[in-house]
Design an enzyme around this catalytic site. Structure first.
Site, PDB file in Angstrom:
ATOM      1  N   ASP A  12       0.821  -1.210   0.000  1.00  0.00           N
ATOM      2  CA  ASP A  12       0.000   0.000   0.000  1.00  0.00           C
ATOM      3  C   ASP A  12       0.858   1.266   0.000  1.00  0.00           C
ATOM      4  O   ASP A  12       1.940   1.292   0.590  1.00  0.00           O
ATOM      5  CB  ASP A  12      -0.901  -0.024   1.246  1.00  0.00           C
ATOM      6  CG  ASP A  12      -1.995   1.026   1.170  1.00  0.00           C
ATOM      7  OD1 ASP A  12      -2.302   1.490   0.056  1.00  0.00           O
ATOM      8  OD2 ASP A  12      -2.535   1.391   2.221  1.00  0.00           O
ATOM      9  N   GLY A  13       0.361   2.292  -0.652  1.00  0.00           N
ATOM     10  CA  GLY A  13       1.022   3.598  -0.587  1.00  0.00           C
ATOM     11  C   GLY A  13       1.579   4.101  -1.903  1.00  0.00           C
ATOM     12  O   GLY A  13       2.174   5.183  -1.942  1.00  0.00           O
ATOM     13  N   GLY A  15       0.006   5.253  -4.557  1.00  0.00           N
ATOM     14  CA  GLY A  15      -0.680   6.465  -5.013  1.00  0.00           C
ATOM     15  C   GLY A  15      -0.162   7.690  -4.278  1.00  0.00           C
ATOM     16  O   GLY A  15       0.177   8.713  -4.901  1.00  0.00           O
ATOM     17  N   ARG A  16      -0.084   7.587  -2.940  1.00  0.00           N
ATOM     18  CA  ARG A  16       0.382   8.735  -2.136  1.00  0.00           C
ATOM     19  C   ARG A  16       1.821   9.098  -2.485  1.00  0.00           C
ATOM     20  O   ARG A  16       2.181  10.255  -2.619  1.00  0.00           O
ATOM     21  CB  ARG A  16       0.259   8.403  -0.641  1.00  0.00           C
ATOM     22  CG  ARG A  16      -1.131   8.631  -0.083  1.00  0.00           C
ATOM     23  CD  ARG A  16      -1.277   8.013   1.277  1.00  0.00           C
ATOM     24  NE  ARG A  16      -1.419   6.569   1.185  1.00  0.00           N
ATOM     25  CZ  ARG A  16      -1.244   5.740   2.210  1.00  0.00           C
ATOM     26  NH1 ARG A  16      -0.890   6.209   3.391  1.00  0.00           N
ATOM     27  NH2 ARG A  16      -1.406   4.440   2.052  1.00  0.00           N
ATOM     28  N   ARG A  25      -0.327   9.593  -9.493  1.00  0.00           N
ATOM     29  CA  ARG A  25      -0.521   8.314  -8.796  1.00  0.00           C
ATOM     30  C   ARG A  25       0.129   7.181  -9.599  1.00  0.00           C
ATOM     31  O   ARG A  25       0.748   6.276  -9.042  1.00  0.00           O
ATOM     32  CB  ARG A  25      -2.016   8.025  -8.608  1.00  0.00           C
ATOM     33  CG  ARG A  25      -2.699   8.922  -7.587  1.00  0.00           C
ATOM     34  CD  ARG A  25      -4.161   8.506  -7.399  1.00  0.00           C
ATOM     35  NE  ARG A  25      -4.302   7.112  -7.092  1.00  0.00           N
ATOM     36  CZ  ARG A  25      -4.204   6.597  -5.858  1.00  0.00           C
ATOM     37  NH1 ARG A  25      -3.987   7.375  -4.830  1.00  0.00           N
ATOM     38  NH2 ARG A  25      -4.325   5.301  -5.669  1.00  0.00           N
ATOM     39  N   HIS A  29       2.748   3.803  -8.898  1.00  0.00           N
ATOM     40  CA  HIS A  29       2.637   2.366  -9.214  1.00  0.00           C
ATOM     41  C   HIS A  29       3.901   1.876  -9.919  1.00  0.00           C
ATOM     42  O   HIS A  29       4.380   0.775  -9.663  1.00  0.00           O
ATOM     43  CB  HIS A  29       1.401   2.101 -10.075  1.00  0.00           C
ATOM     44  CG  HIS A  29       0.110   2.365  -9.341  1.00  0.00           C
ATOM     45  ND1 HIS A  29      -0.163   1.800  -8.111  1.00  0.00           N
ATOM     46  CD2 HIS A  29      -0.964   3.130  -9.640  1.00  0.00           C
ATOM     47  CE1 HIS A  29      -1.354   2.207  -7.694  1.00  0.00           C
ATOM     48  NE2 HIS A  29      -1.858   3.019  -8.597  1.00  0.00           N
ATOM     49  N   ARG A  63     -11.596   2.227  -8.939  1.00  0.00           N
ATOM     50  CA  ARG A  63     -10.685   3.349  -9.231  1.00  0.00           C
ATOM     51  C   ARG A  63     -10.937   3.894 -10.640  1.00  0.00           C
ATOM     52  O   ARG A  63     -11.503   3.188 -11.476  1.00  0.00           O
ATOM     53  CB  ARG A  63      -9.233   2.866  -9.123  1.00  0.00           C
ATOM     54  CG  ARG A  63      -8.917   2.478  -7.718  1.00  0.00           C
ATOM     55  CD  ARG A  63      -7.457   2.183  -7.524  1.00  0.00           C
ATOM     56  NE  ARG A  63      -7.257   1.912  -6.119  1.00  0.00           N
ATOM     57  CZ  ARG A  63      -6.106   2.020  -5.481  1.00  0.00           C
ATOM     58  NH1 ARG A  63      -5.024   2.378  -6.131  1.00  0.00           N
ATOM     59  NH2 ARG A  63      -6.019   1.764  -4.193  1.00  0.00           N
ATOM     60  N   LEU A 122      11.171 -20.449  -5.557  1.00  0.00           N
ATOM     61  CA  LEU A 122      10.272 -19.484  -4.907  1.00  0.00           C
ATOM     62  C   LEU A 122       8.960 -19.460  -5.688  1.00  0.00           C
ATOM     63  O   LEU A 122       8.973 -19.409  -6.917  1.00  0.00           O
ATOM     64  CB  LEU A 122      10.909 -18.081  -4.939  1.00  0.00           C
ATOM     65  CG  LEU A 122      10.006 -16.903  -4.556  1.00  0.00           C
ATOM     66  CD1 LEU A 122       9.625 -16.956  -3.079  1.00  0.00           C
ATOM     67  CD2 LEU A 122      10.696 -15.565  -4.863  1.00  0.00           C
ATOM     68  N   ARG A 178      -5.146  -2.044   8.409  1.00  0.00           N
ATOM     69  CA  ARG A 178      -6.334  -2.847   8.108  1.00  0.00           C
ATOM     70  C   ARG A 178      -5.948  -3.966   7.150  1.00  0.00           C
ATOM     71  O   ARG A 178      -4.864  -3.953   6.570  1.00  0.00           O
ATOM     72  CB  ARG A 178      -7.471  -1.979   7.557  1.00  0.00           C
ATOM     73  CG  ARG A 178      -7.117  -1.182   6.336  1.00  0.00           C
ATOM     74  CD  ARG A 178      -8.352  -0.470   5.738  1.00  0.00           C
ATOM     75  NE  ARG A 178      -7.938   0.487   4.731  1.00  0.00           N
ATOM     76  CZ  ARG A 178      -7.880   1.805   4.907  1.00  0.00           C
ATOM     77  NH1 ARG A 178      -8.235   2.352   6.056  1.00  0.00           N
ATOM     78  NH2 ARG A 178      -7.478   2.595   3.934  1.00  0.00           N
ATOM     79  N   GLU A 191       2.000 -13.552  11.791  1.00  0.00           N
ATOM     80  CA  GLU A 191       2.492 -12.399  12.553  1.00  0.00           C
ATOM     81  C   GLU A 191       2.318 -11.188  11.642  1.00  0.00           C
ATOM     82  O   GLU A 191       2.748 -11.207  10.484  1.00  0.00           O
ATOM     83  CB  GLU A 191       3.973 -12.579  12.908  1.00  0.00           C
ATOM     84  CG  GLU A 191       4.301 -13.867  13.648  1.00  0.00           C
ATOM     85  CD  GLU A 191       3.624 -13.983  15.018  1.00  0.00           C
ATOM     86  OE1 GLU A 191       3.337 -12.932  15.622  1.00  0.00           O
ATOM     87  OE2 GLU A 191       3.389 -15.125  15.458  1.00  0.00           O
TER      88      GLU A 191
HETATM   89  C1  FPP Z   1      -1.881   0.056  -3.390  1.00  0.00           C
HETATM   90  O1  FPP Z   1      -1.439   1.386  -3.301  1.00  0.00           O
HETATM   91  C2  FPP Z   1      -1.308  -0.598  -4.540  1.00  0.00           C
HETATM   92  C3  FPP Z   1      -2.013  -1.154  -5.558  1.00  0.00           C
HETATM   93  C4  FPP Z   1      -3.477  -1.166  -5.618  1.00  0.00           C
HETATM   94  C5  FPP Z   1      -1.328  -1.748  -6.720  1.00  0.00           C
HETATM   95  C6  FPP Z   1      -0.084  -2.518  -6.437  1.00  0.00           C
HETATM   96  C7  FPP Z   1       0.719  -2.529  -7.661  1.00  0.00           C
HETATM   97  C8  FPP Z   1       2.071  -2.505  -7.728  1.00  0.00           C
HETATM   98  C9  FPP Z   1       2.947  -2.584  -6.543  1.00  0.00           C
HETATM   99  C10 FPP Z   1       2.767  -2.367  -9.037  1.00  0.00           C
HETATM  100  C11 FPP Z   1       2.387  -3.381 -10.020  1.00  0.00           C
HETATM  101  C12 FPP Z   1       2.744  -4.745  -9.596  1.00  0.00           C
HETATM  102  C13 FPP Z   1       2.945  -5.741 -10.454  1.00  0.00           C
HETATM  103  C14 FPP Z   1       3.310  -7.077  -9.943  1.00  0.00           C
HETATM  104  C15 FPP Z   1       2.857  -5.542 -11.900  1.00  0.00           C
HETATM  105  P1  FPP Z   1      -2.501   2.565  -3.434  1.00  0.00           P
HETATM  106  O2  FPP Z   1      -2.570   2.966  -4.850  1.00  0.00           O
HETATM  107  O3  FPP Z   1      -3.789   2.133  -2.813  1.00  0.00           O
HETATM  108  O4  FPP Z   1      -1.815   3.677  -2.566  1.00  0.00           O
HETATM  109  P2  FPP Z   1      -2.535   4.841  -1.769  1.00  0.00           P
HETATM  110  O5  FPP Z   1      -3.114   4.216  -0.526  1.00  0.00           O
HETATM  111  O6  FPP Z   1      -1.409   5.749  -1.460  1.00  0.00           O
HETATM  112  O7  FPP Z   1      -3.566   5.448  -2.663  1.00  0.00           O
END
Ligand code: FPP
Length: 224
Positions: A12-13, A15-16, A25, A29, A63, A122, A178, A191
């Site tokens: 997570d994070g 976008g921010r 945003r 990614h 989104r 893996l 969460r 954990e």
């Molecule tokens: C959550 O951050 C992240 C996602 C919904 C996408 C995760 C995608 C990647 C890490 C890159 C692509 C991965 C692959 C394997 C191709 P958020 O956008 O919800 O962040 P925010 O809470 O800051 O808005």
């Protein structure tokens, strides 16, 4: 010291991070994908057997279309450019979630899974269009249809994570505490580590710190 087999991550994070650093945003990614690559490398080094990454939830469809399309184009390019390298490194790719994407992406996902299916070093479980509640409902429906006894072993057979041991560690970056409908059944004894850093900032040192902490936790599994 606790053995470590399976790490699950809510990344997570992005976008921010993207908004703060690049005013976009989607740039977040893109940067998040670099962290994915780093964490795969460290997981190999640490001889972790399963790495489960939450890349797209059933709720993420809400989104803006531009962001959803960008995420899938990142994924497509990642698979096209990196699958041979992953294969060479003896990495198996498995998709968990419902594959109902474009024909092109579905084919690419199936091809990538098939190519790497015999690899053993893996296993990366990429959660795409994944939601734990619908996974559980589907498993219960299957039990009912087949008239099987409801118990843990039978239920687990119908989860997307069939034959995968439960995560030992769940990490969530992004300073939010969460679970967001991720592996609710499977993390019963994981954990959990909530990390303040945003996913693009998360690095090898942070990952190692969590692993070290985990190894020294007294895991009781209900005993004393
Ligand atoms: C959550 O951050 C992240 C996602 C919904 C996408 C995760 C995608 C990647 C890490 C890159 C692509 C991965 C692959 C394997 C191709 P958020 O956008 O919800 O962040 P925010 O809470 O800051 O808005």
């Amino acid at each position: 010291m606790n053995p470590l087999n399976h790490v699950a991550i809510i990344m997570d994070g992005n976008g921010r991070w993207g908004l703060k650093n690049k005013n976009s945003r989607n740039a977040g990614h893109k940067a998040g994908l670099n962290t994915v690559e780093k964490i795969i490398k460290v997981s190999l080094k640490k001889k972790i057997k399963y790495l489960t990454l939450y890349a797209f939830s059933t709720e993420n469809w809400k989104r803006p279309k531009k962001e959803v399309n960008y995420l899938f184009s990142l994924l497509e390019n990642f698979l096209i450019n990196r699958i041979d390298e992953l294969h060479k490194q003896n990495i198996k790719l498995k998709i968990i979630g419902v594959k109902n994407f474009s024909v092109k992406l579905n084919n690419l996902l199936n091809k990538s899974e098939k190519k790497t299916s015999k690899n053993r070093k893996l296993q990366i479980n990429l959660a795409l269009n994944y939601g734990s509640k619908s996974e559980l409902i589907n498993a219960f429906k299957n039990l009912k249809k087949k008239n099987e006894k409801i118990n843990e072993k039978n239920l687990a057979k119908y989860l997307q994570t069939k034959n995968i041991p439960d995560p030992d560690i769940l990490i969530r970056t992004g300073n939010t505490q969460r679970l967001s409908n991720f592996l609710l059944w499977q993390i019963a004894y994981a954990e959990i580590f909530f990390e303040k850093k945003l996913w693009p900032e998360f690095n090898e040192k942070d990952y190692n710190k969590i692993i070290k902490k985990f190894k020294n936790i007294k895991r009781n599994f209900g005993k004393i």
